[in-house]
Design an enzyme around this catalytic site. Sequence first.
Site: not given
Ligand code: AP5
Length: 213
Positions: A13, A88, A127, A160, A171
Site C-alpha cells: 500500500k 481499518r 522491509r 520496524r 496483524r
Molecule cells: P509496503 O508498501 O511497505 O506495504 P504496506 O502495505 O504499506 O505495509 P504496512 O506494514 O505499512 O501496512 P500496515 O497496514 O500493517 O501498517 P501501517 O503502517 O498502516 O511494502 C512492504 C514490503 O514489500 C516493502 O519492503 C516493499 O518494498 C515490498 N513490496 C511492495 N510491493 C511489492 C511488490 N509488488 N513485489 C515485491 N515486493 C514488494 O499500520 C501500523 C500500525 O498502526 C497498525 O498495526 C495499527 O496498530 C496502527 N494503525 C494504523 N492505522 C490505523 C487505523 N486506521 N486504526 C487503528 N490502528 C491503526
Amino acid sequence: MYLLIIGPPGAGKGTQAEMLCKKYNISQLATGDILRKNVNEETYLGKLAKSYMSAGKLVPDELMITMIKEEILDPKYSNGFILDGFPRNLSQADALCDLLNERDIFLEKVFVLIVPNEIIIERLSGRRICRSCNRTYHVKYNPPPNNGECDCGKSDIFQRDDDKVDTVVHRLDVYDKQTSPLIEYYRKKNKVVEIDGTQDLKKVFEIITDSLK
Ligand code: AP5
C-alpha cells in the site's frame, strides 16, 4: 483526485501510494506513518498508541477518528489524497463516509491489493524504512541504493518493531477479522478495483493507473 488503498500489512500500500502521489501530485494520508511520527516525538497520541502498535493491534477508533478529522484539514490535501491505513474497520469506514460527505469529497476508486500470507511474511521481514524521509525498501526486491544510504542522502534505514514474524502473524489476523469486510462495503458502492499484489510493483502501478484513465 481522492483514492483509497486497502490490503493486508505488507501488501504494498505504502509503496504504491508513494508512486501515485508523485504521478498525480496528490498527498499520501498514511495513518501508520502519522502514528509512528507521534510515537517517535513522544506526543500524547504517540504514548497512547505505542503499545497497541507494537502488539500489532488496532489503535482505538475514537483516537483514530479524531486524528483523521484534524489531519484532513491540512492544506497539503487540498489537491487530493490517497488514504493508506484508514479506514481499518466498518466503524472507521462510516466515520470516513460522513467526513467526506461533509467536505463534498468523492472517493474515485478503492484499490484492494491481494497477497497471500506467506509472501507477506517474506516481504515484511525484509522491509527497511528510511527514518528521515519514510521511503520503503526491501532488502531483496527493492534494495536501498548506495550501500545502504537512502535516496534522500541520509543513512538512517531501520526495521520496524512490528515487522517481527509473530507480530506480523497477529496483524494478518486483525486484517482478516476487522479490515477485510471493507472490501464488500466498498464493492457495494462500486468503487473496488482488486489487484493481484504479488506482481512486480511496476505492473501493480500500471494496473492502478490504467484504471484511472
Ligand atoms: P509496503 O508498501 O511497505 O506495504 P504496506 O502495505 O504499506 O505495509 P504496512 O506494514 O505499512 O501496512 P500496515 O497496514 O500493517 O501498517 P501501517 O503502517 O498502516 O511494502 C512492504 C514490503 O514489500 C516493502 O519492503 C516493499 O518494498 C515490498 N513490496 C511492495 N510491493 C511489492 C511488490 N509488488 N513485489 C515485491 N515486493 C514488494 O499500520 C501500523 C500500525 O498502526 C497498525 O498495526 C495499527 O496498530 C496502527 N494503525 C494504523 N492505522 C490505523 C487505523 N486506521 N486504526 C487503528 N490502528 C491503526
